[in-house]
Enzyme design. Structure first.
Site, PDB file in Angstrom:
ATOM      1  N   SER A 189      15.120   5.373  74.236  1.00 43.97           N
ATOM      2  CA  SER A 189      14.673   5.282  75.643  1.00 43.97           C
ATOM      3  C   SER A 189      13.240   5.748  75.849  1.00 43.97           C
ATOM      4  O   SER A 189      12.928   6.368  76.861  1.00 43.97           O
ATOM      5  CB  SER A 189      15.640   6.041  76.558  1.00 43.97           C
ATOM      6  OG  SER A 189      16.922   5.450  76.526  1.00 43.97           O
ATOM      7  N   HIS A 233      19.457   1.566  61.175  1.00 41.05           N
ATOM      8  CA  HIS A 233      19.460   1.695  62.640  1.00 41.05           C
ATOM      9  C   HIS A 233      20.898   1.949  63.102  1.00 41.05           C
ATOM     10  O   HIS A 233      21.843   1.409  62.526  1.00 41.05           O
ATOM     11  CB  HIS A 233      18.903   0.413  63.276  1.00 41.05           C
ATOM     12  CG  HIS A 233      18.685   0.570  64.755  1.00 41.05           C
ATOM     13  ND1 HIS A 233      19.712   0.471  65.665  1.00 41.05           N
ATOM     14  CD2 HIS A 233      17.574   0.870  65.469  1.00 41.05           C
ATOM     15  CE1 HIS A 233      19.227   0.689  66.885  1.00 41.05           C
ATOM     16  NE2 HIS A 233      17.933   0.936  66.782  1.00 41.05           N
ATOM     17  N   GLU A 262      22.582   0.829  65.440  1.00 38.98           N
ATOM     18  CA  GLU A 262      23.364  -0.377  65.763  1.00 38.98           C
ATOM     19  C   GLU A 262      23.914  -1.012  64.494  1.00 38.98           C
ATOM     20  O   GLU A 262      25.021  -1.565  64.491  1.00 38.98           O
ATOM     21  CB  GLU A 262      22.492  -1.361  66.564  1.00 38.98           C
ATOM     22  CG  GLU A 262      22.331  -0.876  68.001  1.00 38.98           C
ATOM     23  CD  GLU A 262      21.040  -1.282  68.673  1.00 38.98           C
ATOM     24  OE1 GLU A 262      20.380  -2.226  68.209  1.00 38.98           O
ATOM     25  OE2 GLU A 262      20.688  -0.634  69.687  1.00 38.98           O
ATOM     26  N   LYS A 288      14.905  -6.079  68.512  1.00 37.75           N
ATOM     27  CA  LYS A 288      16.344  -6.331  68.379  1.00 37.75           C
ATOM     28  C   LYS A 288      16.582  -7.850  68.499  1.00 37.75           C
ATOM     29  O   LYS A 288      15.740  -8.631  68.053  1.00 37.75           O
ATOM     30  CB  LYS A 288      17.130  -5.522  69.414  1.00 37.75           C
ATOM     31  CG  LYS A 288      16.743  -4.034  69.367  1.00 37.75           C
ATOM     32  CD  LYS A 288      17.653  -3.141  70.124  1.00 37.75           C
ATOM     33  CE  LYS A 288      17.163  -1.694  69.995  1.00 37.75           C
ATOM     34  NZ  LYS A 288      18.040  -0.731  70.610  1.00 37.75           N
ATOM     35  N   GLY A 345      18.880   3.071  74.365  1.00 34.13           N
ATOM     36  CA  GLY A 345      19.230   2.066  75.361  1.00 34.13           C
ATOM     37  C   GLY A 345      19.956   2.623  76.566  1.00 34.13           C
ATOM     38  O   GLY A 345      20.526   1.876  77.365  1.00 34.13           O
ATOM     39  N   ASN A 394      10.818  -2.530  68.086  1.00 34.09           N
ATOM     40  CA  ASN A 394      12.048  -3.150  67.601  1.00 34.09           C
ATOM     41  C   ASN A 394      12.551  -4.107  68.678  1.00 34.09           C
ATOM     42  O   ASN A 394      13.145  -3.679  69.663  1.00 34.09           O
ATOM     43  CB  ASN A 394      13.076  -2.039  67.309  1.00 34.09           C
ATOM     44  CG  ASN A 394      14.417  -2.595  66.863  1.00 34.09           C
ATOM     45  OD1 ASN A 394      14.555  -3.795  66.608  1.00 34.09           O
ATOM     46  ND2 ASN A 394      15.422  -1.731  66.778  1.00 34.09           N
ATOM     47  N   GLU A 397      16.513   9.059  65.835  1.00 31.06           N
ATOM     48  CA  GLU A 397      16.990   8.316  66.998  1.00 31.06           C
ATOM     49  C   GLU A 397      18.393   8.789  67.377  1.00 31.06           C
ATOM     50  O   GLU A 397      19.391   8.267  66.865  1.00 31.06           O
ATOM     51  CB  GLU A 397      17.060   6.820  66.675  1.00 31.06           C
ATOM     52  CG  GLU A 397      15.726   6.186  66.346  1.00 31.06           C
ATOM     53  CD  GLU A 397      15.701   4.724  66.743  1.00 31.06           C
ATOM     54  OE1 GLU A 397      14.845   4.357  67.544  1.00 31.06           O
ATOM     55  OE2 GLU A 397      16.560   3.966  66.275  1.00 31.06           O
TER      56      GLU A 397
HETATM   57  P1  PGA Z   1      15.537   1.891  73.156  1.00 31.47           P
HETATM   58  O1  PGA Z   1      15.884   1.524  71.632  1.00 31.47           O
HETATM   59  O2  PGA Z   1      14.070   2.213  73.198  1.00 31.47           O
HETATM   60  O3  PGA Z   1      15.888   0.658  73.935  1.00 31.47           O
HETATM   61  O4  PGA Z   1      16.378   3.065  73.525  1.00 31.47           O
HETATM   62  C1  PGA Z   1      15.349   2.260  70.576  1.00 31.47           C
HETATM   63  C2  PGA Z   1      15.896   1.767  69.274  1.00 31.47           C
HETATM   64  O5  PGA Z   1      17.059   1.362  69.234  1.00 31.47           O
HETATM   65  O6  PGA Z   1      15.202   1.757  68.255  1.00 31.47           O
END
Ligand code: PGA
Length: 243
Positions: A200, A86, A88, A11, A160, A9, A154
């Site tokens: 992460s 997701h 976000e 983003k 993140g 992803n 997740e």
């Molecule tokens: P990250 O993001 O690996 O940076 O924690 C994972 C995600 O949001 O799918």
């Protein structure tokens, strides 16, 4: 056997090495499905080189919805998958379970495979209600048929933050997720649905997640922006231990 996935992803980011170099460097092991989810404008550049996912889609096929992208358009651009729900999208853009359920239904109708994200925040985890919370997210997104839907667990507190869940924690949640799939989704969904972990994930923590987590792959944010790191994670998916 369930499909195994490594999903990148991006983003709202681009790999520093450049898209062409990034795509050329990836050589996924044959046993896994590697999926790249770039921002919409870059789908065309990657088309034909990798398996593609959208990071989101609209809950409508077409119409006066300024700024939205229809799942039909995603499919026309060569995407086979779409990430939905997701955290976000849920927290920053106010997406509700009901909206995500409509998107999922339409994505399936147009032939995309949804990658549905679920996960609790820290407050919910500390209150001991994480299992109930994700079960509700699963219940509200229940599809009608038996077409494949990929599930990504997740936990929001791990996204993140550099603070990944442990393999043991993930295994416990995967058990709860499969129970919710058995309860709320069409027959057999608990057995056939691939469950990924995201939050992460790096090449340095996949050994524990992969051995203990009972997962079928990873959804990767930060670490997927370097082809070398994402390649190492793809190799890890090929080595996953599932019961
Ligand atoms: P990250 O993001 O690996 O940076 O924690 C994972 C995600 O949001 O799918």
């Amino acid at each position: 056997m369930r499909n195994r996935y490594a999903v990148a992803n991006w983003k709202m980011n681009l790999p520093a090495e450049g898209i062409a170099a990034y795509a050329a460097a990836l050589r996924p092991p044959a046993a896994i499905r590697m999926v790249i989810a770039p921002a919409f404008p870059y789908l065309a550049e990657l088309r034909g080189k990798v398996t593609l996912a959208g990071q989101n889609c609209a809950d409508q096929r077409s119409g006066a919805f300024t700024g939205e992208v229809s799942p039909v358009m995603l499919r026309d651009w060569g995407a086979e998958f779409v990430i939905l729900g997701h955290s976000e999208r849920r927290t920053l853009f106010g997406e509700t379970d009901a909206l995500i359920a409509r998107k999922l239904k339409l994505a399936l109708e147009v032939g995309l495979t949804p990658i549905l994200c679920v996960g609790e925040d820290l407050k919910i985890r500390e209150s001991g209600k994480a299992a109930m919370f994700v079960a509700n997210q699963i219940k509200s997104a229940a599809p009608e048929g038996t077409a494949e839907v990929v599930l990504a667990y997740e936990p929001i507190w791990a996204i993140g933050t550099g603070k990944n869940a442990t393999g043991a924690m993930v295994a416990e949640m995967v058990k709860e997720l499969r129970a919710a799939l058995a309860r709320f989704w069409p027959a057999g969904a608990d057995e056939r649905t691939s469950i990924l972990y995201g939050g992460s994930v790096t090449p340095d923590n996949i050994a524990d997640l992969g051995q203990q987590g009972q997962i079928d792959g990873y959804l990767v944010g930060g670490a997927c922006l370097q082809s070398s790191k994402f390649s190492a994670i793809c190799e890890g998916v090929a080595r996953l231990a599932t019961a």
